[in-house]
Design a protein around this motif. Structure first.
Motif, PDB file in Angstrom:
ATOM      1  N   GLU A  30       0.847  -1.205   0.000  1.00 34.54           N
ATOM      2  CA  GLU A  30       0.000   0.000   0.000  1.00 34.54           C
ATOM      3  C   GLU A  30       0.878   1.249   0.000  1.00 34.54           C
ATOM      4  O   GLU A  30       0.626   2.212  -0.720  1.00 34.54           O
ATOM      5  N   ARG A  31       1.959   1.211   0.801  1.00 36.00           N
ATOM      6  CA  ARG A  31       2.884   2.357   0.849  1.00 36.00           C
ATOM      7  C   ARG A  31       3.519   2.594  -0.528  1.00 36.00           C
ATOM      8  O   ARG A  31       3.676   3.734  -0.953  1.00 36.00           O
ATOM      9  N   MET A  32       3.894   1.495  -1.206  1.00 36.36           N
ATOM     10  CA  MET A  32       4.506   1.625  -2.538  1.00 36.36           C
ATOM     11  C   MET A  32       3.538   2.314  -3.516  1.00 36.36           C
ATOM     12  O   MET A  32       3.949   3.171  -4.306  1.00 36.36           O
ATOM     13  N   VAL A  34       1.020   4.375  -2.779  1.00 39.25           N
ATOM     14  CA  VAL A  34       0.822   5.792  -2.415  1.00 39.25           C
ATOM     15  C   VAL A  34       2.057   6.605  -2.791  1.00 39.25           C
ATOM     16  O   VAL A  34       1.957   7.715  -3.330  1.00 39.25           O
ATOM     17  N   SER A  35       3.223   6.019  -2.543  1.00 41.15           N
ATOM     18  CA  SER A  35       4.477   6.702  -2.885  1.00 41.15           C
ATOM     19  C   SER A  35       4.560   6.942  -4.395  1.00 41.15           C
ATOM     20  O   SER A  35       4.999   8.012  -4.839  1.00 41.15           O
ATOM     21  N   ALA A  36       4.102   5.955  -5.183  1.00 41.20           N
ATOM     22  CA  ALA A  36       4.135   6.107  -6.650  1.00 41.20           C
ATOM     23  C   ALA A  36       3.278   7.300  -7.085  1.00 41.20           C
ATOM     24  O   ALA A  36       3.647   8.031  -8.005  1.00 41.20           O
ATOM     25  N   VAL A  37       2.147   7.510  -6.426  1.00 42.27           N
ATOM     26  CA  VAL A  37       1.286   8.657  -6.758  1.00 42.27           C
ATOM     27  C   VAL A  37       2.051   9.960  -6.525  1.00 42.27           C
ATOM     28  O   VAL A  37       2.053  10.864  -7.368  1.00 42.27           O
ATOM     29  N   VAL A  38       2.732  10.054  -5.370  1.00 40.61           N
ATOM     30  CA  VAL A  38       3.483  11.276  -5.053  1.00 40.61           C
ATOM     31  C   VAL A  38       4.580  11.495  -6.100  1.00 40.61           C
ATOM     32  O   VAL A  38       4.722  12.597  -6.648  1.00 40.61           O
ATOM     33  N   GLN A  39       5.342  10.434  -6.375  1.00 42.76           N
ATOM     34  CA  GLN A  39       6.462  10.567  -7.316  1.00 42.76           C
ATOM     35  C   GLN A  39       5.976  10.930  -8.721  1.00 42.76           C
ATOM     36  O   GLN A  39       6.539  11.818  -9.373  1.00 42.76           O
ATOM     37  N   THR A  41       3.225  12.390  -9.599  1.00 46.00           N
ATOM     38  CA  THR A  41       2.675  13.749  -9.611  1.00 46.00           C
ATOM     39  C   THR A  41       3.804  14.776  -9.652  1.00 46.00           C
ATOM     40  O   THR A  41       3.761  15.753 -10.416  1.00 46.00           O
ATOM     41  N   ARG A  42       4.853  14.525  -8.867  1.00 50.54           N
ATOM     42  CA  ARG A  42       5.984  15.465  -8.844  1.00 50.54           C
ATOM     43  C   ARG A  42       6.706  15.483 -10.206  1.00 50.54           C
ATOM     44  O   ARG A  42       7.008  16.542 -10.737  1.00 50.54           O
ATOM     45  N   ILE A  43       6.932  14.283 -10.757  1.00 48.07           N
ATOM     46  CA  ILE A  43       7.630  14.193 -12.050  1.00 48.07           C
ATOM     47  C   ILE A  43       6.799  14.857 -13.157  1.00 48.07           C
ATOM     48  O   ILE A  43       7.324  15.615 -13.986  1.00 48.07           O
ATOM     49  N   ARG A  49      12.198  12.505  -9.147  1.00 53.90           N
ATOM     50  CA  ARG A  49      11.639  11.345  -8.428  1.00 53.90           C
ATOM     51  C   ARG A  49      11.976  11.418  -6.935  1.00 53.90           C
ATOM     52  O   ARG A  49      11.135  11.180  -6.072  1.00 53.90           O
ATOM     53  N   VAL A  50      13.223  11.785  -6.644  1.00 58.07           N
ATOM     54  CA  VAL A  50      13.697  11.736  -5.258  1.00 58.07           C
ATOM     55  C   VAL A  50      13.548  13.102  -4.579  1.00 58.07           C
ATOM     56  O   VAL A  50      13.798  14.147  -5.177  1.00 58.07           O
ATOM     57  N   HIS A  51      13.119  13.058  -3.319  1.00 55.53           N
ATOM     58  CA  HIS A  51      12.988  14.274  -2.502  1.00 55.53           C
ATOM     59  C   HIS A  51      13.797  14.013  -1.224  1.00 55.53           C
ATOM     60  O   HIS A  51      13.301  13.397  -0.268  1.00 55.53           O
ATOM     61  N   LEU A  52      15.051  14.479  -1.232  1.00 55.78           N
ATOM     62  CA  LEU A  52      15.984  14.091  -0.162  1.00 55.78           C
ATOM     63  C   LEU A  52      15.568  14.535   1.237  1.00 55.78           C
ATOM     64  O   LEU A  52      15.695  13.760   2.198  1.00 55.78           O
ATOM     65  N   SER A  53      15.081  15.766   1.378  1.00 52.74           N
ATOM     66  CA  SER A  53      14.761  16.239   2.732  1.00 52.74           C
ATOM     67  C   SER A  53      13.604  15.424   3.323  1.00 52.74           C
ATOM     68  O   SER A  53      13.572  15.147   4.529  1.00 52.74           O
ATOM     69  N   ARG A  54      12.676  15.025   2.478  1.00 51.11           N
ATOM     70  CA  ARG A  54      11.572  14.167   2.953  1.00 51.11           C
ATOM     71  C   ARG A  54      12.118  12.793   3.374  1.00 51.11           C
ATOM     72  O   ARG A  54      11.702  12.235   4.396  1.00 51.11           O
ATOM     73  N   GLU A  55      13.078  12.285   2.610  1.00 52.22           N
ATOM     74  CA  GLU A  55      13.671  10.990   2.971  1.00 52.22           C
ATOM     75  C   GLU A  55      14.399  11.081   4.317  1.00 52.22           C
ATOM     76  O   GLU A  55      14.329  10.154   5.124  1.00 52.22           O
ATOM     77  N   MET A  56      15.075  12.198   4.550  1.00 50.73           N
ATOM     78  CA  MET A  56      15.771  12.392   5.840  1.00 50.73           C
ATOM     79  C   MET A  56      14.774  12.365   7.002  1.00 50.73           C
ATOM     80  O   MET A  56      15.028  11.797   8.062  1.00 50.73           O
ATOM     81  N   GLU A  57      13.623  12.993   6.776  1.00 51.68           N
ATOM     82  CA  GLU A  57      12.560  13.033   7.785  1.00 51.68           C
ATOM     83  C   GLU A  57      12.102  11.593   8.111  1.00 51.68           C
ATOM     84  O   GLU A  57      11.942  11.222   9.274  1.00 51.68           O
ATOM     85  N   ILE A  58      11.905  10.800   7.048  1.00 50.42           N
ATOM     86  CA  ILE A  58      11.432   9.418   7.221  1.00 50.42           C
ATOM     87  C   ILE A  58      12.489   8.569   7.932  1.00 50.42           C
ATOM     88  O   ILE A  58      12.180   7.821   8.867  1.00 50.42           O
ATOM     89  N   LEU A  59      13.754   8.721   7.522  1.00 46.86           N
ATOM     90  CA  LEU A  59      14.833   7.962   8.175  1.00 46.86           C
ATOM     91  C   LEU A  59      14.887   8.296   9.665  1.00 46.86           C
ATOM     92  O   LEU A  59      15.039   7.411  10.519  1.00 46.86           O
TER      93      LEU A  59
HETATM   94  O1  LIG Z   1       7.155  12.089  -0.042  1.00 46.19           O
HETATM   95  C1  LIG Z   1       7.570  12.154  -1.199  1.00 46.19           C
HETATM   96  O2  LIG Z   1       7.867  13.245  -1.712  1.00 46.19           O
HETATM   97  C2  LIG Z   1       7.717  10.934  -1.992  1.00 46.19           C
HETATM   98  O3  LIG Z   1       8.034  10.979  -3.176  1.00 46.19           O
HETATM   99  C3  LIG Z   1       7.530   9.611  -1.304  1.00 46.19           C
HETATM  100  C4  LIG Z   1       8.866   8.984  -0.903  1.00 46.19           C
HETATM  101  C5  LIG Z   1       8.496   7.798   0.042  1.00 46.19           C
HETATM  102  O4  LIG Z   1       8.324   6.698  -0.468  1.00 46.19           O
HETATM  103  O5  LIG Z   1       8.334   8.046   1.238  1.00 46.19           O
HETATM  104  C6  LIG Z   1       9.552   8.480  -2.117  1.00 46.19           C
HETATM  105  C7  LIG Z   1      10.551   9.172  -2.739  1.00 46.19           C
HETATM  106  C8  LIG Z   1      11.090  10.420  -2.203  1.00 46.19           C
HETATM  107  O6  LIG Z   1      12.476  10.502  -2.363  1.00 46.19           O
HETATM  108  C9  LIG Z   1      10.675  10.666  -0.797  1.00 46.19           C
HETATM  109  C10 LIG Z   1       9.698   9.969  -0.190  1.00 46.19           C
END
Ligand SMILES: O=C(O)C(=O)C[C@]1(C(=O)O)C=C[C@@H](O)C=C1
Length: 85
Positions: A30-32, A34-39, A41-43, A49-59
């Motif tokens: 389910e997470r995959m 939802v994440s695909a929708v975000v990616q 939409t951004r692309i 595709r990658v949003h580093l600061s958001r990834e740091m938050e998740i880590l």
């Molecule tokens: O939150 C986002 O902006 C996403 O694209 C989702 C997500 C994730 O799977 O959590 C995936 C890729 C991004 O690099 C950061 C986070």
């Protein structure tokens, strides 16, 4: 009174673990999605595709909840969701 053997306790606990693992796998799928929708939409709107600061938050969130191995788990989840970077 009926007594439970160690084998029965282990078998029962393993059944519960299997149920939990099925739920965890379902949540990851389910997470995959939802994440695909975000990616996507951004692309589509010119982003990456990658949003580093958001990834740091998740880590950080996983590390806070689960300790150091939580970081590894979050990295694996992110790789499943956005592929390798
Ligand atoms: O939150 C986002 O902006 C996403 O694209 C989702 C997500 C994730 O799977 O959590 C995936 C890729 C991004 O690099 C950061 C986070």
């Amino acid at each position: 009174m009926t007594t439970t053997t160690p084998e029965e306790t282990i078998a029962g606990a393993r059944d519960r673990i299997d149920v939990l693992d099925d739920r965890i796998i379902g949540l990851i799928q389910e997470r995959m999605a939802v994440s695909a929708v975000v990616q996507q939409t951004r692309i589509a709107s010119g982003g990456r595709r990658v949003h580093l600061s958001r990834e740091m938050e998740i880590l950080g969130r996983y590390r806070e909840a689960l300790g150091k191995p939580g970081t590894g788990l979050a990295m694996t989840l992110l790789e499943l969701c956005r592929g390798r970077v």
